[in-house]
Structures are given as C-alpha cells and as structure tokens.
Design a protein around this motif. Structure first.
Motif, mmCIF file in Angstrom:
data_model
loop_
_atom_site.group_PDB
_atom_site.id
_atom_site.type_symbol
_atom_site.label_atom_id
_atom_site.label_comp_id
_atom_site.label_asym_id
_atom_site.label_seq_id
_atom_site.Cartn_x
_atom_site.Cartn_y
_atom_site.Cartn_z
ATOM 1 N N LYS A 174 0.832 -1.032 0.153
ATOM 2 C CA LYS A 174 -0.152 0.089 -0.011
ATOM 3 C C LYS A 174 0.934 1.299 0.129
ATOM 4 O O LYS A 174 0.760 2.391 -0.701
ATOM 5 N N ALA A 175 1.764 1.326 0.850
ATOM 6 C CA ALA A 175 2.679 2.445 0.845
ATOM 7 C C ALA A 175 3.614 2.605 -0.651
ATOM 8 O O ALA A 175 3.758 3.717 -0.999
ATOM 9 N N ALA A 176 3.836 1.488 -1.161
ATOM 10 C CA ALA A 176 4.710 1.734 -2.268
ATOM 11 C C ALA A 176 3.587 2.111 -3.250
ATOM 12 O O ALA A 176 4.199 2.959 -4.043
ATOM 13 N N LEU A 177 2.343 1.647 -3.650
ATOM 14 C CA LEU A 177 1.567 2.329 -4.521
ATOM 15 C C LEU A 177 1.161 3.748 -4.332
ATOM 16 O O LEU A 177 1.204 4.417 -5.307
ATOM 17 N N LYS A 178 1.158 4.333 -3.025
ATOM 18 C CA LYS A 178 1.049 5.461 -2.571
ATOM 19 C C LYS A 178 2.306 6.349 -3.060
ATOM 20 O O LYS A 178 1.967 7.448 -3.562
ATOM 21 N N ALA A 179 3.413 5.898 -3.002
ATOM 22 C CA ALA A 179 4.597 6.507 -3.506
ATOM 23 C C ALA A 179 4.673 6.633 -4.998
ATOM 24 O O ALA A 179 4.803 7.721 -5.313
ATOM 25 N N GLN A 180 4.209 5.684 -5.604
ATOM 26 C CA GLN A 180 3.994 5.709 -7.056
ATOM 27 C C GLN A 180 3.017 6.625 -7.632
ATOM 28 O O GLN A 180 3.218 7.510 -8.373
ATOM 29 N N GLU A 181 1.988 6.851 -6.869
ATOM 30 C CA GLU A 181 0.874 7.847 -6.749
ATOM 31 C C GLU A 181 1.339 9.362 -7.009
ATOM 32 O O GLU A 181 1.159 10.182 -7.610
ATOM 33 N N TYR A 182 2.325 9.454 -6.018
ATOM 34 C CA TYR A 182 2.958 10.881 -5.678
ATOM 35 C C TYR A 182 4.243 11.100 -6.631
ATOM 36 O O TYR A 182 4.941 11.998 -6.343
ATOM 37 N N GLY A 183 4.739 10.128 -7.253
ATOM 38 C CA GLY A 183 5.941 10.133 -7.936
ATOM 39 C C GLY A 183 7.225 10.035 -7.158
ATOM 40 O O GLY A 183 8.244 10.594 -7.468
ATOM 41 N N LEU A 184 7.197 9.566 -6.095
ATOM 42 C CA LEU A 184 8.309 9.357 -5.168
ATOM 43 C C LEU A 184 9.091 8.154 -5.760
ATOM 44 O O LEU A 184 8.241 6.952 -5.868
ATOM 45 N N GLY A 185 10.508 7.944 -5.573
ATOM 46 C CA GLY A 185 11.186 6.970 -5.771
ATOM 47 C C GLY A 185 11.004 6.205 -4.411
ATOM 48 O O GLY A 185 10.830 6.480 -3.513
ATOM 49 N N LEU A 186 11.365 4.622 -4.480
ATOM 50 C CA LEU A 186 11.153 3.735 -3.355
ATOM 51 C C LEU A 186 12.419 3.017 -3.236
ATOM 52 O O LEU A 186 12.816 2.391 -4.178
ATOM 53 N N ASN A 187 12.888 3.228 -1.910
ATOM 54 C CA ASN A 187 14.088 2.224 -1.404
ATOM 55 C C ASN A 187 13.436 1.513 -0.127
ATOM 56 O O ASN A 187 12.267 1.880 0.264
ATOM 57 N N ALA A 188 14.168 0.540 0.256
ATOM 58 C CA ALA A 188 13.776 -0.095 1.543
ATOM 59 C C ALA A 188 15.027 -0.602 2.308
ATOM 60 O O ALA A 188 15.994 -0.892 1.765
ATOM 61 N N GLY A 189 14.720 -0.925 3.538
ATOM 62 C CA GLY A 189 15.934 -1.380 4.490
ATOM 63 C C GLY A 189 15.627 -1.554 5.801
ATOM 64 O O GLY A 189 14.646 -0.750 6.377
ATOM 65 N N HIS A 190 16.311 -2.598 6.446
ATOM 66 C CA HIS A 190 16.175 -2.778 7.850
ATOM 67 C C HIS A 190 15.980 -4.241 8.096
ATOM 68 O O HIS A 190 14.811 -4.831 7.743
ATOM 69 N N ASP A 191 16.734 -5.227 8.530
ATOM 70 C CA ASP A 191 16.606 -6.557 8.624
ATOM 71 C C ASP A 191 16.270 -7.287 7.345
ATOM 72 O O ASP A 191 15.645 -8.462 7.702
ATOM 73 N N LEU A 192 16.497 -6.847 6.385
ATOM 74 C CA LEU A 192 16.485 -7.594 5.104
ATOM 75 C C LEU A 192 17.504 -8.611 4.960
ATOM 76 O O LEU A 192 18.826 -8.447 5.519
ATOM 77 N N ASP A 193 17.181 -9.997 4.405
ATOM 78 C CA ASP A 193 18.156 -11.057 4.399
ATOM 79 C C ASP A 193 18.021 -11.852 3.501
ATOM 80 O O ASP A 193 16.998 -11.663 2.442
ATOM 81 N N LEU A 194 18.789 -13.119 3.334
ATOM 82 C CA LEU A 194 18.762 -13.736 2.100
ATOM 83 C C LEU A 194 17.409 -14.536 2.208
ATOM 84 O O LEU A 194 16.860 -15.004 1.211
ATOM 85 N N ASP A 195 16.621 -14.611 3.243
ATOM 86 C CA ASP A 195 15.345 -15.260 3.497
ATOM 87 C C ASP A 195 14.143 -14.453 2.730
ATOM 88 O O ASP A 195 13.475 -14.992 2.199
ATOM 89 N N ASN A 196 14.244 -13.308 3.107
ATOM 90 C CA ASN A 196 12.918 -12.461 2.965
ATOM 91 C C ASN A 196 12.968 -11.579 1.859
ATOM 92 O O ASN A 196 12.252 -10.734 1.581
ATOM 93 N N LEU A 197 14.515 -11.304 1.414
ATOM 94 C CA LEU A 197 14.670 -10.424 0.374
ATOM 95 C C LEU A 197 14.029 -10.508 -1.179
ATOM 96 O O LEU A 197 13.366 -9.601 -1.520
ATOM 97 N N LYS A 198 13.950 -11.736 -1.557
ATOM 98 C CA LYS A 198 13.351 -11.856 -2.844
ATOM 99 C C LYS A 198 11.820 -11.803 -2.791
ATOM 100 O O LYS A 198 11.400 -10.841 -3.835
ATOM 101 N N TYR A 199 10.902 -12.129 -1.709
ATOM 102 C CA TYR A 199 9.597 -11.848 -1.909
ATOM 103 C C TYR A 199 9.409 -10.644 -1.708
ATOM 104 O O TYR A 199 8.308 -9.909 -2.328
#
Length: 237
Positions: A174-199
């Motif tokens: 939902k947050a990512a779609l809202k960012a697209q709506e406003y033309g904001l670029g999107l990054n992500a981070g914190h506790d990402l690892d080899l298990d959860n990153l691809k999803y």
C-alpha cells in the motif's frame, strides 16, 4: 533490477573493536563494488561507534557506484553531507543513544523541518530520501516536503515474514503504491536478508534500491564477502 547498496557499518564496528585499521573500510568498500554491489551505504552516528566522519571523507574519494549517507540531520551531519555531496542522503530520525534505527519519520509533525532540510540538500545536487514506516499518511507527508524518495523501514516485515508473509508485506505494498501515486522513488531497508529479500523485491512495486548491512556481513562470515554479495544480488534479479 533493484539495486543493492551494501551498508559497511558493521565492518567499521569490527575495526573499532580492536583499534588500528583492520579491516580497512576503504578496501572493504572497493571490494563490495568489485563484487557487484551497486552502492555503498554508511550511517555515521555522533558517537562514531562504527563509521567515523573521517571514514566518510575517505570513502568520498573512492566510491564509484552510488554513495548513500544515512543519518539524523543534525547540524554536524548536514555539514558532512554537504561537503561530501553523495549521490543520496537518507534522513533517519535516530535518537543519539539508539542501537540501530528503530522508527521512521512522522512526516506530518516534522513537515516544516524536513521541508527546509530537503530543500537545502537538493540545492547541493543531493538526492534525498526519508526513512518512513509503511503508513500511507507518512508517504503523503513525504511527498508534501518534496523529498525525492522514501525508504520503507522493513523491520516489521522481516519480523513477521516467517509467520505470515502475505500479511507482513501488505502495508508495504500500500505504501509503495502511494509512493508511485505521488511520483516518489522507493527504497527499503532494515533486517532484510537472504530469506526475506526476494519476496519483498517480487511484491513491492517500484522498488529501486535496498540497503543491507547487518545480515549481509553476518552471512559473509560463513560464505565470504564476494560470494555473499553475489547471493544477495541474485535475490534481486
């Protein structure tokens, strides 16, 4: 492909634990780039318990990919960023005694402050990103302060990924779609690892960049740094 920016703070933590210059921060950054990382992230804190301000100036001379400096926009931090002029400055509302980042900005409450800081940095040609929780109102607030990007704080996603990954990622979508709506670029981070990153990468629309440090350096103890960087890159393809 979503870019991988390697946060090298933990390498600096290891160096500082013994004193001296092993491991060498500059060489570590060069190696991460050589192994395929598309960016280098640092998060200098006032107590310099890992990355030191001097490190940031040294890295300025050698980083050839995207240099991202994270931190609380105190006067000293802003002075550093404006002198170094990285590709991106990520604003994080860290308390001075925080062990690690533990919350995003309330972009509504701090609207005036963030507006001024972002305008100042953008005058220096620095792309700005605001660290935010996955709430649509904070994404809207980020758009109002005219930041270039947001970075979604993914601790909650990582914490709940193994119990219910669909539910864990829902607010981020939902947050990512809202960012697209406003033309904001999107990054992500914190506790990402080899298990959860691809999803996350496969399900978060418009994800441009992830910043990963702690898990990546932990994995490197077992797999080696070069192999680990490659493993993370594979998750992002």
């Amino acid at each position: 492909m979503t870019k991988l920016s390697v946060n090298i703070n933990k390498i600096a933590t290891l160096r500082n634990a013994r004193g001296g210059d092993r491991p060498n921060i500059v060489q570590a950054a060069k190696d991460c780039e050589r192994f395929g990382a598309q960016g280098i992230t640092v998060h200098p804190r006032p107590d310099e318990r890992h990355i030191r301000y001097r490190d940031v100036y040294d890295l300025q001379e050698i980083v050839t990919t995207e240099f991202n400096i994270e931190g609380n926009p105190t006067p000293d931090f802003l002075k550093l960023v404006k002198e170094v002029k990285p590709a991106q400055a990520t604003l994080v509302p860290d308390a001075t005694d925080a062990i690690t980042s533990n919350a995003g900005w309330d972009t509504i409450r701090f609207k005036d402050f963030l507006t001024d800081v972002i305008a100042d940095l953008q005058e220096y040609g620095i792309r700005t990103s605001i660290f935010v929780d996955p709430e649509e109102r904070f994404v809207e607030g980020a758009a109002q302060v005219k930041t270039d990007r947001i970075e979604l704080y993914t601790e909650s996603y990582a914490k709940n990924y193994h119990s219910n990954r669909q539910e864990a990622i829902a607010p981020y979508v939902k947050a990512a779609l809202k960012a697209q709506e406003y033309g904001l670029g999107l990054n992500a981070g914190h506790d990402l690892d080899l298990d959860n990153l691809k999803y996350l990468k496969d399900n978060l629309p418009g994800l441009e960049e992830v910043s990963i440090g702690h898990a990546l350096i932990c994995d490197a103890l077992y797999y080696g740094l070069e192999n680990t960087v490659q493993l993370y890159l594979r998750q992002l393809k």
